[in-house]
Scaffold this active site. Sequence first.
Site, short mmCIF file in Angstrom:
data_model
loop_
_atom_site.label_atom_id
_atom_site.label_comp_id
_atom_site.label_asym_id
_atom_site.label_seq_id
_atom_site.Cartn_x
_atom_site.Cartn_y
_atom_site.Cartn_z
N ARG A 73 -42.08 1.45 -82.68
CA ARG A 73 -41.26 2.65 -82.50
C ARG A 73 -40.55 3.03 -83.80
NH1 ARG A 73 -35.81 3.41 -79.27
NH2 ARG A 73 -35.88 5.66 -78.84
N HIS A 77 -40.61 6.75 -85.54
CA HIS A 77 -39.39 7.52 -85.81
C HIS A 77 -39.18 7.75 -87.30
CE1 HIS A 77 -37.15 7.55 -81.77
NE2 HIS A 77 -38.40 7.21 -81.54
N ASP A 78 -39.75 6.90 -88.13
CA ASP A 78 -39.70 7.13 -89.57
C ASP A 78 -40.62 8.28 -89.94
OD1 ASP A 78 -39.15 6.78 -92.31
OD2 ASP A 78 -40.85 5.42 -92.54
N VAL A 81 -40.01 12.15 -88.81
CA VAL A 81 -38.86 12.83 -89.41
C VAL A 81 -38.92 12.66 -90.93
CG1 VAL A 81 -36.34 12.99 -89.49
CG2 VAL A 81 -37.48 12.34 -87.36
N GLY A 83 -41.29 12.48 -92.87
CA GLY A 83 -42.44 11.74 -93.37
C GLY A 83 -42.20 10.24 -93.45
N ASP A 85 -41.30 7.68 -95.20
CA ASP A 85 -40.62 7.36 -96.47
C ASP A 85 -39.54 6.30 -96.31
OD1 ASP A 85 -38.77 8.80 -95.02
OD2 ASP A 85 -38.21 10.14 -96.66
N SER A 87 -36.95 6.49 -94.58
CA SER A 87 -35.60 7.08 -94.50
C SER A 87 -34.84 6.64 -93.26
CB SER A 87 -35.68 8.61 -94.55
OG SER A 87 -36.46 9.12 -93.48
N ASN A 105 -32.31 8.15 -82.12
CA ASN A 105 -32.45 6.86 -82.80
C ASN A 105 -31.40 5.83 -82.41
OD1 ASN A 105 -34.71 7.68 -84.25
ND2 ASN A 105 -33.49 8.49 -85.94
N HIS A 206 -46.72 3.76 -75.66
CA HIS A 206 -45.81 3.42 -74.55
C HIS A 206 -46.41 2.38 -73.61
CE1 HIS A 206 -43.18 7.32 -74.87
NE2 HIS A 206 -42.96 6.44 -75.83
N THR A 207 -47.53 1.81 -73.98
CA THR A 207 -48.08 0.71 -73.21
C THR A 207 -47.26 -0.56 -73.41
OG1 THR A 207 -50.12 -0.47 -72.65
CG2 THR A 207 -49.70 -0.10 -74.99
N ASP A 260 -52.67 -2.36 -74.38
CA ASP A 260 -53.95 -2.08 -73.75
C ASP A 260 -53.94 -0.65 -73.22
OD1 ASP A 260 -52.34 -2.19 -71.49
OD2 ASP A 260 -53.03 -4.18 -70.87
#
Length: 357
Positions: A73, A77-78, A81, A83, A85, A87, A105, A206-207, A260
């Site tokens: 995750r 999330h990196d 937003v 790219g 990088d 951040s 976040n 989300h598995t 899976d």
Amino acid sequence: MAASYTFLFLVSSLLLASYFCVVSDAATDSPNIVKGLSWSFYDYSCPQLESIVRKHLKKVFNDDITQTAGLLRLHFHDCFVQGCDGSVLLDGSASGPSEQDAPPNLTLRARAFQIINDLRARIEHKCGRVVSCADITALAARDSVFLAGGPDYDIPLGRRDGLSFATRNATLANLPPPFGTAEVILTSLATKNFDATDVVALSGAHTIGIAHCPSFSSRLFPNLDPTLDNTFAKNLKLTCPTATTSNTTVLDIRTPNKFDNKYYVDLLNRQGLFTSDQDLFTDERTKGIVKSFALDQDLFFDKFVKAMIKMGQLSVLTGNQGEIRSNCSVRNNDYVSYSKTVVEQVVEDLENLSDEF
């Protein structure tokens, strides 16, 4: 009669040519790589890189397999937003709150950030400061997928770390909410050049993982979402008796810690946790893709890998852009410059020498 044989021959030839064309396309279907990235970027500067990452993560996951979801995750999330990088790894500063302080976040795992910094230290000890935190995050996500039972795959490397973090508004605008419909998700990711197959494949992350009650409580209160399976909904209400309960539950009720295709089986049974999950089986543009992934795990893995490699190259910094942080949480100009005393260097050399025997 001769004309009939000629016709059949032409049809057979066309079908055969079409078959070989498909096979050829599949054999040469490799993702485009952004200029500045490479499959062999650290082969000379840090040849031990991938073994260092995987060896450490095996130990981490042996103790707590749930950390796989946290690292995966973090990469999402990196990249979504500003790219890929690194951040999202930055702490806030005098210039303002960081991406970590934006609502989407707030539930990123603190342990995930610690693992990235642990890897940063281990890699720098062996290779010096040559590997970016953005690349470490990408590698940790890839190994999280594999070590949780998913596909193993190569990723292009060479990302540099960003010098700034995104604003709260930019973070909110680029991370689709869990209560968003398929239309919202498809529209949002289309701006990043993802098609419907990419969207459904990436949602398969989300598995593994967990979710906090407020992220899906609108499906339970005040009225029950009709797309929810009744038994599933009743069990969710036991975990989340009110709309504001802060408890958590797993994203995939079948195999919550295994990477899976059971997430898609959940959707077929109306047991998707988020609106953004279940609506993929409601929307006609994505319903067939969900079914195909539920029936064919290899197909899901193939499309997931391709989508992940594409995502991992969003707005990357390369070459002389950005920097390579000494501490993943702090920009170099805000951090005490990296240096070693002669004694420290001797100690490190002795440790390296001992590792060879």
